[in-house]
Motif scaffolding. Structure first.
Motif, short mmCIF file in Angstrom:
data_model
loop_
_atom_site.label_atom_id
_atom_site.label_comp_id
_atom_site.label_asym_id
_atom_site.label_seq_id
_atom_site.Cartn_x
_atom_site.Cartn_y
_atom_site.Cartn_z
N GLU A 52 -25.70 -41.19 -28.24
CA GLU A 52 -24.47 -40.65 -28.80
C GLU A 52 -23.28 -41.44 -28.29
N VAL A 53 -22.27 -41.60 -29.13
CA VAL A 53 -21.06 -42.34 -28.78
C VAL A 53 -19.86 -41.43 -29.00
N PRO A 54 -18.72 -41.75 -28.39
CA PRO A 54 -17.52 -40.95 -28.65
C PRO A 54 -17.12 -41.05 -30.13
N ALA A 55 -16.61 -39.96 -30.65
CA ALA A 55 -16.16 -39.95 -32.04
C ALA A 55 -14.95 -40.87 -32.21
N PRO A 56 -14.91 -41.63 -33.30
CA PRO A 56 -13.72 -42.45 -33.56
C PRO A 56 -12.48 -41.55 -33.65
N GLU A 57 -11.39 -42.00 -33.09
CA GLU A 57 -10.17 -41.20 -33.03
C GLU A 57 -9.71 -40.69 -34.40
N PRO A 58 -9.69 -41.53 -35.45
CA PRO A 58 -9.21 -41.01 -36.74
C PRO A 58 -10.06 -39.85 -37.27
N ILE A 59 -11.37 -39.90 -37.03
CA ILE A 59 -12.24 -38.82 -37.50
C ILE A 59 -12.03 -37.57 -36.65
N ALA A 60 -12.03 -37.72 -35.34
CA ALA A 60 -11.83 -36.57 -34.45
C ALA A 60 -10.47 -35.93 -34.70
N ALA A 61 -9.44 -36.74 -34.89
CA ALA A 61 -8.10 -36.21 -35.12
C ALA A 61 -8.02 -35.45 -36.44
N ALA A 62 -8.68 -35.96 -37.48
CA ALA A 62 -8.66 -35.29 -38.78
C ALA A 62 -9.31 -33.92 -38.68
N PHE A 63 -10.45 -33.83 -37.98
CA PHE A 63 -11.10 -32.53 -37.83
C PHE A 63 -10.26 -31.59 -36.96
N ALA A 64 -9.63 -32.10 -35.91
CA ALA A 64 -8.76 -31.27 -35.07
C ALA A 64 -7.60 -30.72 -35.90
N ASP A 65 -7.00 -31.56 -36.72
CA ASP A 65 -5.90 -31.11 -37.58
C ASP A 65 -6.38 -30.07 -38.59
N TYR A 66 -7.55 -30.29 -39.15
CA TYR A 66 -8.11 -29.34 -40.11
C TYR A 66 -8.29 -27.97 -39.46
N PHE A 67 -8.91 -27.95 -38.29
CA PHE A 67 -9.15 -26.66 -37.63
C PHE A 67 -7.87 -26.05 -37.08
N ALA A 68 -6.80 -26.83 -36.99
CA ALA A 68 -5.50 -26.30 -36.59
C ALA A 68 -4.73 -25.73 -37.79
N GLY A 69 -5.32 -25.84 -38.98
CA GLY A 69 -4.68 -25.25 -40.15
C GLY A 69 -4.26 -26.20 -41.24
N ASN A 70 -4.35 -27.49 -41.00
CA ASN A 70 -3.98 -28.48 -42.03
C ASN A 70 -5.18 -28.69 -42.94
N LEU A 71 -5.27 -27.93 -44.00
CA LEU A 71 -6.46 -27.92 -44.84
C LEU A 71 -6.66 -29.19 -45.66
N VAL A 72 -5.68 -30.08 -45.67
CA VAL A 72 -5.86 -31.35 -46.38
C VAL A 72 -6.12 -32.50 -45.42
N ALA A 73 -6.25 -32.21 -44.14
CA ALA A 73 -6.42 -33.26 -43.13
C ALA A 73 -7.68 -34.10 -43.37
N LEU A 74 -8.73 -33.49 -43.86
CA LEU A 74 -9.97 -34.24 -44.07
C LEU A 74 -9.89 -35.17 -45.28
N ASP A 75 -8.89 -34.97 -46.12
CA ASP A 75 -8.71 -35.85 -47.27
C ASP A 75 -8.42 -37.29 -46.86
N SER A 76 -7.92 -37.47 -45.65
CA SER A 76 -7.56 -38.81 -45.18
C SER A 76 -8.76 -39.60 -44.69
N LEU A 77 -9.91 -38.93 -44.51
CA LEU A 77 -11.08 -39.62 -43.97
C LEU A 77 -11.69 -40.58 -44.98
N ARG A 78 -12.13 -41.70 -44.46
CA ARG A 78 -12.90 -42.64 -45.28
C ARG A 78 -14.35 -42.20 -45.21
N THR A 79 -14.98 -42.10 -46.35
CA THR A 79 -16.38 -41.67 -46.38
C THR A 79 -17.23 -42.75 -47.03
N ALA A 80 -18.51 -42.64 -46.76
CA ALA A 80 -19.45 -43.60 -47.32
C ALA A 80 -19.88 -43.19 -48.70
#
Length: 80
Positions: A52-80
């Motif tokens: 296991e490796v540390p989560a990349p900051e942009p991904i970890a930050a997006a999930f933290a923002d989402y769980f803090a109430g920003n429901l569009v925070a995950l929209d910024s993630l790049r997905t495969a």
């Protein structure tokens, strides 16, 4: 090669599968790395790095923002 990370969330630990370009491939709760690898393999995806490796900051930050109430925070993630 894909990497596995874990982040803390208000709902419990979440496993994240991502690549070296910081693209998110999978996210799930109560994850078993062997089961994740089996699921990815069914789609011809993988393998996962063995450690296991540390989560990349942009991904970890997006999930933290989402769980803090920003429901569009995950929209910024790049997905495969």
């Amino acid at each position: 090669m894909l990497s596995l990370s874990s982040i803390a969330t208000p709902l419990g630990p979440m496993a994240l599968v991502h690549d070296s370009d910081r693209r998110l491939w999978a996210a799930e709760f109560r994850a078993d790395p062997r089961r994740i690898q089996t699921s990815l393999s069914r789609f011809g995806i993988g393998p996962l790095q063995p450690d296991e490796v540390p989560a990349p900051e942009p991904i970890a930050a997006a999930f933290a923002d989402y769980f803090a109430g920003n429901l569009v925070a995950l929209d910024s993630l790049r997905t495969a």
